[in-house]
Structures are given as structure tokens and as C-alpha cells.
Design an enzyme around this catalytic site. Structure first.
Site, PDB file in Angstrom:
ATOM      1  CB  SER A 130     -80.956  16.745 -86.329  1.00  0.00           C
ATOM      2  OG  SER A 130     -81.899  17.275 -87.207  1.00  0.00           O
ATOM      3  CE1 TYR A 155     -82.031  20.832 -82.969  1.00  0.00           C
ATOM      4  CE2 TYR A 155     -82.737  20.251 -85.188  1.00  0.00           C
ATOM      5  CZ  TYR A 155     -82.435  19.877 -83.889  1.00  0.00           C
ATOM      6  OH  TYR A 155     -82.527  18.559 -83.506  1.00  0.00           O
TER       7      TYR A 155
HETATM    8  N1  NAD Z   1     -87.651  14.494 -81.773  1.00  0.00           N
HETATM    9  C1  NAD Z   1     -87.104  14.525 -82.983  1.00  0.00           C
HETATM   10  O1  NAD Z   1     -87.781  14.346 -84.002  1.00  0.00           O
HETATM   11  C2  NAD Z   1     -85.626  14.770 -83.149  1.00  0.00           C
HETATM   12  C3  NAD Z   1     -85.098  14.736 -84.468  1.00  0.00           C
HETATM   13  C4  NAD Z   1     -83.734  14.946 -84.632  1.00  0.00           C
HETATM   14  C5  NAD Z   1     -82.911  15.154 -83.537  1.00  0.00           C
HETATM   15  N2  NAD Z   1     -83.449  15.215 -82.289  1.00  0.00           N
HETATM   16  C6  NAD Z   1     -82.544  15.420 -81.149  1.00  0.00           C
HETATM   17  O2  NAD Z   1     -82.792  14.417 -80.185  1.00  0.00           O
HETATM   18  C7  NAD Z   1     -82.550  14.911 -78.886  1.00  0.00           C
HETATM   19  C8  NAD Z   1     -83.771  14.693 -78.012  1.00  0.00           C
HETATM   20  O3  NAD Z   1     -84.879  15.394 -78.585  1.00  0.00           O
HETATM   21  P1  NAD Z   1     -86.352  15.317 -77.984  1.00  0.00           P
HETATM   22  O4  NAD Z   1     -87.295  15.337 -79.127  1.00  0.00           O
HETATM   23  O5  NAD Z   1     -86.422  14.254 -76.989  1.00  0.00           O
HETATM   24  O6  NAD Z   1     -86.436  16.760 -77.297  1.00  0.00           O
HETATM   25  P2  NAD Z   1     -86.863  17.183 -75.816  1.00  0.00           P
HETATM   26  O7  NAD Z   1     -86.851  18.676 -75.833  1.00  0.00           O
HETATM   27  O8  NAD Z   1     -88.097  16.494 -75.413  1.00  0.00           O
HETATM   28  O9  NAD Z   1     -85.661  16.644 -74.933  1.00  0.00           O
HETATM   29  C9  NAD Z   1     -84.495  17.375 -74.669  1.00  0.00           C
HETATM   30  C10 NAD Z   1     -84.297  17.419 -73.163  1.00  0.00           C
HETATM   31  O10 NAD Z   1     -83.066  18.110 -72.916  1.00  0.00           O
HETATM   32  C11 NAD Z   1     -83.244  19.000 -71.852  1.00  0.00           C
HETATM   33  N3  NAD Z   1     -82.302  20.097 -72.022  1.00  0.00           N
HETATM   34  C12 NAD Z   1     -82.290  21.043 -72.992  1.00  0.00           C
HETATM   35  N4  NAD Z   1     -81.292  21.910 -72.794  1.00  0.00           N
HETATM   36  C13 NAD Z   1     -80.652  21.494 -71.665  1.00  0.00           C
HETATM   37  C14 NAD Z   1     -79.542  21.997 -70.948  1.00  0.00           C
HETATM   38  N5  NAD Z   1     -78.903  23.098 -71.324  1.00  0.00           N
HETATM   39  N6  NAD Z   1     -79.147  21.323 -69.835  1.00  0.00           N
HETATM   40  C15 NAD Z   1     -79.794  20.210 -69.429  1.00  0.00           C
HETATM   41  N7  NAD Z   1     -80.871  19.704 -70.068  1.00  0.00           N
HETATM   42  C16 NAD Z   1     -81.285  20.339 -71.177  1.00  0.00           C
HETATM   43  C17 NAD Z   1     -84.685  19.463 -71.947  1.00  0.00           C
HETATM   44  O11 NAD Z   1     -85.187  19.914 -70.697  1.00  0.00           O
HETATM   45  C18 NAD Z   1     -85.398  18.212 -72.437  1.00  0.00           C
HETATM   46  O12 NAD Z   1     -85.928  17.460 -71.367  1.00  0.00           O
HETATM   47  C19 NAD Z   1     -82.168  16.386 -79.058  1.00  0.00           C
HETATM   48  O13 NAD Z   1     -80.762  16.455 -79.082  1.00  0.00           O
HETATM   49  C20 NAD Z   1     -82.738  16.735 -80.416  1.00  0.00           C
HETATM   50  O14 NAD Z   1     -82.031  17.797 -81.017  1.00  0.00           O
HETATM   51  C21 NAD Z   1     -84.786  15.018 -82.072  1.00  0.00           C
END
Ligand code: NAD
Length: 320
Positions: A130, A155
Site C-alpha cells: 500500500s 494498517y
Molecule cells: N483498495 C485499495 O485502495 C487498496 C490500497 C492499497 C492496498 N490495498 C490492499 O489490497 C488488498 C485488497 O484490498 P481490497 O480493497 O480488495 O479489500 P477487501 O476488504 O475488499 O478485500 C480483502 C479480502 O480479504 C478477505 N480477508 C481479510 N482477512 C482475511 C483472513 N484473515 N483470512 C481470509 N480472508 C481474509 C476479506 O474477507 C476480503 O474479501 C488488501 O491487501 C489491501 O490492504 C488496497
């Protein structure tokens, strides 16, 4: 790339589900691991699986990545070639209230993934990191070499920690790993806790929104299709070790972002201007030259077009 068995952790999530769609369409055998937790409405995660992904085939394992034994069963069941690790507890603000959840999912969960990748000799890993690892940076644009060891949220601290764990596993066991630092990803099927979702909802329901930092914030917004293009390039290329920014490279003022939402919803939003919240950074702005060099990647979606796509999904897909 030859059809492979690819594990997508967090495959019921926003970014993970888009990645599953793309990989399955390309002919890969995709295995999703997700615990469908209730950080936001699990019904949206189920709808991604049952509606958004209805035209592709894949396997779903409802497993918590923090549970080593349950996760190991998944590796025993499928011959996994490659892992795209998207599962995490996301969100800066919630990490102030619930830091231990981040410890479980992001630290223990990622350690389990790395350890099983080692035990089962997977071919490579992409790991979702991130832009928050850059902390409250003062100089822009942000290159991967920029200092990333003074996170200002729990985070961000867990995301930087996963990069460090990954490096140790790469160094010791020769596992190819690419850490991708995403910059504010948005698009259809997005997360309800993110600004575009909250602002669109408020616009359509006629409720006011809270704007932090008195609106004096800049964000490098990256459209989901561009992010997926970057991840799949990293999967195909499978470099030995890389940390790569995936951002648009063009920061937008928060107030312009809101006025584009107003244009596409055809509504004026009532705004409460508030001070900065703890953990939030003022600006993000990616230098994407490394992604261009290593992956040949260039984001192509303009913010206005991306917002139009999001509002269209919100009105005709999500609400319906
Ligand atoms: N969306 C953004 O802008 C953004 C920016 C930077 C980084 N990220 C990273 O990208 C990745 C995806 O983010 P997203 O926006 O799709 O979020 P999201 O919350 O929609 O997706 C994460 C998924 O992981 C699952 N999850 C969480 N903890 C878990 C666990 N312990 N065991 C199994 N499954 C688990 C959740 O149920 C969810 O479906 C994450 O690692 C997030 O930190 C996202």
C-alpha cells in the site's frame, strides 16, 4: 503464460474478485481463499462470487489465512503454482480501533502464506502492499526508494511489515516475490468503507458527507482495471524480488474528485468540513517509472471515466 493453478487470497474482496475474473478468463485454474469476514457487508462479498464472477469457474475455500492448519489443507488439496496474496484487513481508520485484527490477518496471515509457499515450493508470489507505507511524506512524487519506515497508522505498519517478511523469505528460500504498493484503488464492486462509495451513496440518498483535512487532500486514484493489468503483468513476469508502485501518477484534489461524483450522480452533496483524522496522510502521488520499466505498465483510465463507471455500477448493479 501457461495455464497454472493460482491461489488468490482475498478473492471475494474488491481487488481479489476482479483479479479472479481476469485470471479465470485467461484459462488459469483459480482457487480463492477468503474468510468472508464482516468488516463490511458479507453479502457484497457473496454477490461478487455469485453475480460478478458468475460467468467464470473457480474454487472457493472459506478459510482464515491466520489459521495455519486450515490453510495448509488448501495447499494439500490443490497443487498451487503461484499465489497472489490480496487478503488483508484493509482500512486505515479501523486499524485505530481494532489493531489486533490487523495483527492476525496481515501479520500472522501473511507469515502463514509465505511459510506455505516455502513448504509447497510455489513458483512465485505477488503481495498487495500500500501507498500508506510512505507515511506522511513531504516530497513527491513517491519513488519506491523513498523512506517507508515511519508509518503513521497501524494498517501501514502491518503492510510495511509484510514487505519485510516477504524479503526475508525471498532471500532465504529463493521465492520470487513482487510487492505491489497500490495507490487508492476504485471502481465497480468497490468497498463500502472507501470515499467514492460513501460519497456516491450520500449524493443519491441526499445525506451530508464528512470531509476531513478541510478538503485539502490530494490522492493518486487508480482505476481497478489498471491495477489488475499491473498485477497480471507482475504474475507473468515473476521477477525475483521487486517493490513496485501501482498508482495513476496524477494526484487529484479531493474536492475535484467530489465534484466529479456530483456531476455523474447529477446531485449536489452537502459537505461537513472537518480536521484531519489520525492516521490519514495528506497527499499521495506515485512515481510510476519503475512499474513502466519492470512491467511495461501504464494506467490508462482517466478519473472522470472511472467515476462514471463506478456510479453506473452503484446505481444499476449494487442498488439493484
Ligand atoms: N483498495 C485499495 O485502495 C487498496 C490500497 C492499497 C492496498 N490495498 C490492499 O489490497 C488488498 C485488497 O484490498 P481490497 O480493497 O480488495 O479489500 P477487501 O476488504 O475488499 O478485500 C480483502 C479480502 O480479504 C478477505 N480477508 C481479510 N482477512 C482475511 C483472513 N484473515 N483470512 C481470509 N480472508 C481474509 C476479506 O474477507 C476480503 O474479501 C488488501 O491487501 C489491501 O490492504 C488496497
Amino acid at each position: 503464460m501457461q495455464p497454472s493453478t493460482i491461489l488468490v487470497t482475498g478473492g471475494a474482496g474488491f481487488i481479489g474478485s476482479h483479479l479472479v475474473k481476469r485470471l479465470a478468463r485467461e484459462g488459469h485454474n483459480v482457487v480463492i481463499v477468503d474468510n468472508f469476514n464482516d468488516y463490511y457487508e458479507p453479502a457484497l462479498k457473496e454477490a461478487r462470487i455469485n453475480t460478478f464472477l458468475k460467468d467464470v469457474t473457480f474454487n472457493v475455500e472459506r478459510v482464515d489465512i491466520a489459521d495455519y492448519d486450515a490453510l495448509k489443507n488448501v495447499f494439500e488439496k490443490y497443487a498451487i503454482d503461484y499465489i497472489s496474496h490480496q487478503a488483508a484487513q484493509a482500512g486505515v481508520r479501523y486499524s485505530i480501533d481494532a489493531p489486533l485484527v490487523y495483527g492476525q490477518s496481515n501479520l500472522i496471515g501473511t507469515l502463514n502464506i509465505l511459510q506455505l509457499a516455502r513448504e509447497f515450493e510455489v513458483r512465485g508470489i505477488t503481495l498487495a502492499s500500500s501507498s500508506s507505507v510512505y507515511g506522511d511524506a513531504q516530497t513527491f512524487p513517491l519513488k519506491e526508494s523513498h523512506m517507508s519506515d515511519e508509518p503513521i497508522s497501524l494498517y501501514a505498519a502491518t503492510k510495511r511489515s509484510t514487505e519485510l517478511l516477504a524479503h526475508a523469505y525471498h532471500h532465504l528460500y529463493n521465492i520470487p516475490i513482487t510487492c505491489l504498493r497500490y495507490f487508492t484503488v476504485y471502481g465497480p464492486w468497490g468497498r463500502p468503507d472507501m470515499a467514492i462509495f460513501k460519497f456516491t451513496k450520500a449524493a443519491l440518498e441526499g445525506t451530508p458527507i464528512d470531509i476531513y483535512g478541510h478538503g485539502e487532500m490530494g490522492r493518486d486514484f487508480t482505476y481497478i482495471d489498471d491495477i489488475i493489468d499491473g498485477i497480471t503483468r507482475a504474475i507473468e513476469k515473476n521477477p525475483a524480488w521487486e517493490i513496485i508502485n501501482l498508482g495513476c501518477g496524477k494526484p487529484e484534489r479531493l474536492m475535484n474528485f467530489i465534484s466529479s461524483i456530483e456531476t455523474h450522480t447529477n446531485k449536489t452533496i452537502e459537505k461537513n468540513m472537518l480536521p484531519m483524522q489520525p492516521g490519514d496522510v495528506k497527499e499521495t502521488w506515485a512515481d510510476i517509472s519503475h512499474a513502466q520499466d519492470v512491467l511495461g505498465w501504464n494506467p490508462v483510465t482517466r478519473l472522470d471515466e472511472g467515476i462514471k463507471q463506478f456510479v453506473n455500477w452503484y446505481e444499476n448493479g449494487y442498488q439493484a
